[in-house]
Design a protein around this motif. Structure first.
Motif, PDB file in Angstrom:
ATOM      1  N   SER A 210     -10.871 -22.126   7.045  1.00 58.66           N
ATOM      2  CA  SER A 210     -11.155 -20.729   6.673  1.00 58.66           C
ATOM      3  C   SER A 210     -11.696 -19.948   7.865  1.00 58.66           C
ATOM      4  N   ALA A 211     -12.570 -20.579   8.642  1.00 61.07           N
ATOM      5  CA  ALA A 211     -13.118 -19.915   9.826  1.00 61.07           C
ATOM      6  C   ALA A 211     -12.022 -19.626  10.843  1.00 61.07           C
ATOM      7  N   LEU A 212     -11.127 -20.584  11.048  1.00 61.13           N
ATOM      8  CA  LEU A 212     -10.038 -20.381  12.005  1.00 61.13           C
ATOM      9  C   LEU A 212      -9.052 -19.316  11.518  1.00 61.13           C
ATOM     10  N   LYS A 213      -8.825 -19.260  10.218  1.00 55.48           N
ATOM     11  CA  LYS A 213      -7.944 -18.211   9.686  1.00 55.48           C
ATOM     12  C   LYS A 213      -8.568 -16.838   9.920  1.00 55.48           C
ATOM     13  N   TRP A 214      -9.866 -16.742   9.724  1.00 61.16           N
ATOM     14  CA  TRP A 214     -10.580 -15.475   9.993  1.00 61.16           C
ATOM     15  C   TRP A 214     -10.355 -15.044  11.435  1.00 61.16           C
ATOM     16  N   ALA A 215     -10.496 -15.989  12.380  1.00 56.99           N
ATOM     17  CA  ALA A 215     -10.316 -15.649  13.791  1.00 56.99           C
ATOM     18  C   ALA A 215      -8.860 -15.313  14.099  1.00 56.99           C
ATOM     19  N   ARG A 216      -7.924 -16.033  13.484  1.00 53.35           N
ATOM     20  CA  ARG A 216      -6.507 -15.771  13.741  1.00 53.35           C
ATOM     21  C   ARG A 216      -6.118 -14.367  13.285  1.00 53.35           C
ATOM     22  N   LEU A 217      -6.645 -13.949  12.158  1.00 50.30           N
ATOM     23  CA  LEU A 217      -6.345 -12.604  11.659  1.00 50.30           C
ATOM     24  C   LEU A 217      -6.911 -11.522  12.576  1.00 50.30           C
ATOM     25  N   ARG A 218      -7.812 -11.906  13.464  1.00 50.75           N
ATOM     26  CA  ARG A 218      -8.382 -10.958  14.436  1.00 50.75           C
ATOM     27  C   ARG A 218      -7.748 -11.091  15.819  1.00 50.75           C
ATOM     28  N   GLY A 219      -6.706 -11.894  15.915  1.00 49.61           N
ATOM     29  CA  GLY A 219      -5.956 -11.975  17.161  1.00 49.61           C
ATOM     30  C   GLY A 219      -6.083 -13.258  17.943  1.00 49.61           C
ATOM     31  N   ALA A 220      -6.912 -14.192  17.482  1.00 48.03           N
ATOM     32  CA  ALA A 220      -7.045 -15.458  18.201  1.00 48.03           C
ATOM     33  C   ALA A 220      -5.766 -16.273  18.071  1.00 48.03           C
ATOM     34  N   ARG A 221      -5.412 -16.962  19.124  1.00 46.68           N
ATOM     35  CA  ARG A 221      -4.209 -17.806  19.138  1.00 46.68           C
ATOM     36  C   ARG A 221      -4.524 -19.277  19.359  1.00 46.68           C
ATOM     37  N   ARG A 222      -5.667 -19.558  19.975  1.00 39.86           N
ATOM     38  CA  ARG A 222      -6.057 -20.945  20.244  1.00 39.86           C
ATOM     39  C   ARG A 222      -7.480 -21.178  19.785  1.00 39.86           C
ATOM     40  N   ALA A 223      -7.702 -22.313  19.155  1.00 41.34           N
ATOM     41  CA  ALA A 223      -9.049 -22.731  18.786  1.00 41.34           C
ATOM     42  C   ALA A 223      -9.531 -23.772  19.780  1.00 41.34           C
ATOM     43  N   TRP A 224     -10.849 -23.826  19.966  1.00 42.93           N
ATOM     44  CA  TRP A 224     -11.398 -24.843  20.846  1.00 42.93           C
ATOM     45  C   TRP A 224     -12.789 -25.239  20.359  1.00 42.93           C
ATOM     46  N   LEU A 225     -13.249 -26.371  20.801  1.00 40.44           N
ATOM     47  CA  LEU A 225     -14.555 -26.871  20.397  1.00 40.44           C
ATOM     48  C   LEU A 225     -15.013 -27.952  21.359  1.00 40.44           C
TER      49      LEU A 225
END
Length: 257
Positions: A210-225
């Motif tokens: 859910s957190a990654l979907k929130w970021a993707r809808l704001r333009g994020a393309r890559r997740a990292w941690l």
């Protein structure tokens, strides 16, 4: 030695290191050449209290510079700690090894493409607006000492990029918490934790997606941690979500006594 996975050149490492500094800011930052000295009086986390070398060629006057850094850490009441990413370089690694510094806290930096079915199908969740409520929840899931509340609140309040504070709750009981920091095409995950009695039930996977979907809808393309290498449960979760290792780092500290 800290390492890089295939395709993770030093420029890529620098990009993610810089993103990490912005997404999880220390209270005080000093520079000694290309060493970034990060210190935080209100929180003892290693990432927030460490020397971070950013150029493997910057290895002049090592004994003197280590001594200078030590004085800064002593003023904060923190043990002098080096965070050794691939940007630290072999000469500094050999110097600290030769001086008997202990290696600990081996960790991985991982990344994932956000254009995937799991993220697309995640449940929409609105981040918490009440930071006090989130801090209470995340301190519960992490079983954090209450004395660190002010310091953690200060860190979260100082994050400059867009931040999403996520909590999965059952009534007033926090089950899982996570912080997602969105900056440009990157979405960084921080402080992901599930309450001990609720682990293994899928709560972490649900909230992270859910957190990654929130970021993707704001333009994020890559997740990292960043995740400790000896945390098999977290590694299973992240690898199951498509995260792959980008590079590794570890810490060095003088032996006690």
């Amino acid at each position: 030695m800290p390492g890089q996975r295939a395709g993770a050149g030093l420029s890529t490492v620098r990009q993610f290191e810089a993103a990490g500094f912005r997404a999880w800011p220390a209270a005080a930052v000093h520079y000694d050449g290309t060493w970034v000295v990060r210190l935080t009086a209100g929180h003892p986390a290693k990432r927030l209290n460490s020397v971070n070398p950013l150029d493997p060629r910057d290895v002049h006057d090592l004994p003197e510079r280590v001594m200078r850094a030590g004085r800064r850490f002593e003023a904060y009441g923190r043990p002098l700690t080096f965070r050794m990413s691939p940007l630290a370089g072999a000469p500094l690694e050999r110097h600290l090894e030769g001086e008997g510094w202990i290696r600990f806290g081996d960790s991985l930096v991982m990344q994932a493409d956000l254009d995937n079915a799991a993220v697309n199908g995640a449940m929409d969740q609105i981040p918490l607006k009440d930071m006090g409520r989130f801090v209470t929840a995340t301190m519960t899931t992490h079983a954090t000492d209450a004395t660190l509340r002010a310091g953690l609140s200060e860190i979260i309040g100082a994050i400059q990029p867009e931040v999403g504070l996520f909590a999965l709750e059952r009534g007033d009981e926090p089950l899982t918490t996570a912080i997602c920091v969105h900056e440009g095409d990157l979405a960084g995950l921080f402080e992901v934790a599930t309450a001990e009695a609720e682990r293994g039930k899928g709560h972490g996977r649900r909230l992270v997606l859910s957190a990654l979907k929130w970021a993707r809808l704001r333009g994020a393309r890559r997740a990292w941690l960043q995740v400790e290498a000896d945390n098999p449960a977290a590694l299973r979760l992240y690898r199951g979500l498509g995260f792959t290792e980008l590079y590794s780092y570890h810490y060095r500290r003088r032996p006690e006594g």
